[in-house]
Design a protein around this motif. Structure first.
Motif, short mmCIF file in Angstrom:
data_model
loop_
_atom_site.label_atom_id
_atom_site.label_comp_id
_atom_site.label_asym_id
_atom_site.label_seq_id
_atom_site.Cartn_x
_atom_site.Cartn_y
_atom_site.Cartn_z
N LYS A 164 46.69 53.45 39.31
CA LYS A 164 46.74 52.27 38.46
C LYS A 164 45.62 52.32 37.42
O LYS A 164 44.50 52.72 37.71
N ILE A 165 45.96 51.89 36.23
CA ILE A 165 45.00 51.79 35.13
C ILE A 165 45.04 50.36 34.61
O ILE A 165 46.11 49.76 34.47
N ALA A 166 43.87 49.80 34.34
CA ALA A 166 43.79 48.46 33.76
C ALA A 166 43.15 48.53 32.39
O ALA A 166 42.33 49.40 32.11
N ALA A 167 43.54 47.58 31.53
CA ALA A 167 42.96 47.49 30.20
C ALA A 167 42.77 46.02 29.85
O ALA A 167 43.62 45.18 30.18
N SER A 168 41.66 45.70 29.20
CA SER A 168 41.40 44.33 28.76
C SER A 168 41.58 44.25 27.25
O SER A 168 41.11 45.12 26.51
N PHE A 169 42.23 43.18 26.80
CA PHE A 169 42.68 43.06 25.42
C PHE A 169 42.04 41.89 24.68
O PHE A 169 41.66 40.88 25.28
#
Length: 420
Positions: A403-408
């Motif tokens: 899993k990869i997370a990104a904050s926008f």
């Protein structure tokens, strides 16, 4: 497969996976952090948090003061601060959930690493410690201004914070009080990181990097050489060389494992990057940098060590350093030789964040061009691209690598289910 996590009402500037599993923390300009529990199965079109549950961590009660509301930084604890004898075999530690296995078992004496405590730093100058169920356990209050960086110590018994008001403070987590304050910089402290459980480094807008130690009234090592703001630096604990070496970078730094002459892994590489368009490698045995990395065309915003090399889970792979820049590129560096291996070209805007996958085979990058690229490091090319609707401030990989997370900037958090 993508899942978009909604709920923040301002840009999401930070995110971090817990080492405990599929638990993700995010910090925002809305004065809140959130802890998301992510389901193993996610829908490609999930936009309504259908496959997650969330705990909201409110940092401001009542009406928000627009000038001090941001949650600027966060970090999960990774080691247990309680002594092994303080809880019985097979039982979890009450404070962090680490497990001591029974005598005679294959895992006797091994403690499972679990992030059960989240530390957050805020623009109001306070650090806070939270449990995963949202309980506020401690407020650490001594800084006079915004906290820009915060890190748990290796054993989990201390927290290190750095403030815009030129101070770094070491906090005793159990006692809930400050242990020592360090005031060496002449400008805001932008990043901090631990070398071991008693020494650490700080970087500042004054272009200096100081290595400090408990009980010492002066830095034990000083590095100067950057011509503009040192935004980030990381210690590395992995290197094929014997001795003490550091690499320096712009916004933050981390210690990696190093196999020294006596075989003991110690923090010996420090990476730092700067607005002067360089990243540098330093050695504890000398004051001047060992390598000066100069292939970028604009400011370097962030750097990361690969989870490879002696002393890591991938000991037979080469140790690399990745740097991301406003010139839209990510570059991979040979740490031993100080040379450029390849340039990853594909973004159309400044690259704010990069993260290596735990097996060292892939790297993810996030940019203000609203896209997230996943790169094969073997081929130095993009294998997957995911467009978003806002600039990306941070990307991170969970420890399992799936899993990869990104904050926008558009107030959302994206979770990607990654399997190759």
């Amino acid at each position: 497969m993508l899942s978009f996590l909604e709920g923040h009402t301002s840009e999401v500037c930070a995110c971090a996976w817990s080492p405990a599993g599929s638990i993700l923390a995010s910090g925002s300009g809305d004065s809140m952090a959130r802890i998301w529990t992510i389901a193993d199965v996610m829908s490609r079109s999930s936009l309504q948090n259908e496959h997650s549950s969330v705990v909201v961590l409110k940092h401001v009660k009542g009406k928000t003061n627009e000038k001090n509301k941001d949650v600027t930084t966060l970090d999960w604890n990774k080691f247990c601060s309680a002594p092994p004898a303080s809880y019985p075999s097979g039982m979890g530690c009450a404070s962090c959930g680490h497990v001591k296995f029974k005598a005679g078992s294959a895992r006797h004496g091994v403690f499972r690493v679990e992030g059960r405590l989240l530390a957050t730093g805020s623009y109001d100058g306070q650090a806070r410690i939270w449990s995963t169920n949202g309980k506020l356990k401690s407020i650490l209050n001594k800084h006079k201004g915004p906290i820009f960086s915060l890190k748990w110590s290796k054993k989990g018994d201390y927290i290190l914070t750095g403030s815009v008001y030129k101070t770094a403070i070491v906090w005793d987590v159990k006692a809930e009080e400050w242990k020592q304050q360090f005031e060496f910089h002449s400008g805001p402290i932008l990043d901090v990181d631990w070398r071991n459980n008693v020494s650490f480094a700080t970087s500042s807008s004054d272009n200096m990097i100081y290595v400090c130690k408990f009980g010492e009234s002066h830095p034990i090592k000083t590095f100067s050489g950057h011509q503009k703001v040192v935004l980030l630096f990381l210690f590395s604990f992995s290197s094929g060389k014997k001795g003490d070496m550091w690499v320096s970078a712009k916004h933050y730094f981390v210690w990696a494992k190093l196999t020294v002459s006596n075989g003991t892994p110690t923090g010996s590489l420090l990476a730092s990057c700067s607005d002067d368009i360089t990243a540098k490698i330093w050695s504890m045995k000398q004051d001047k940098y060992v390598h000066d990395l100069r292939e970028h065309a604009k400011e370097i915003y962030t750097i990361r060590w690969s989870p490879t090399g002696p002393g890591t889970n991938n000991p037979n792979k080469q140790l690399l350093l990745a740097s991301a820049s406003f010139d839209t590129t990510v570059k991979l560096w040979d740490v031993d030789q100080g040379r450029l291996i390849c340039s990853l070209n594909g973004h159309r805007g400044p690259v704010y964040s990069v993260a290596f996958g735990p097996n060292g085979e892939y790297l993810v990058s996030g940019s203000l061009d609203k896209s997230m690229h996943i790169w094969s490091l073997k081929e130095c090319k993009i294998v997957k691209t995911y467009p978003g609707s806002g600039g990306i401030f941070e990307v991170c990989w969970n420890k399992e690598g799936n899993k990869i997370a990104a904050s926008f900037a558009d107030n959302t958090v994206c979770v990607l289910d990654f399997r190759m």
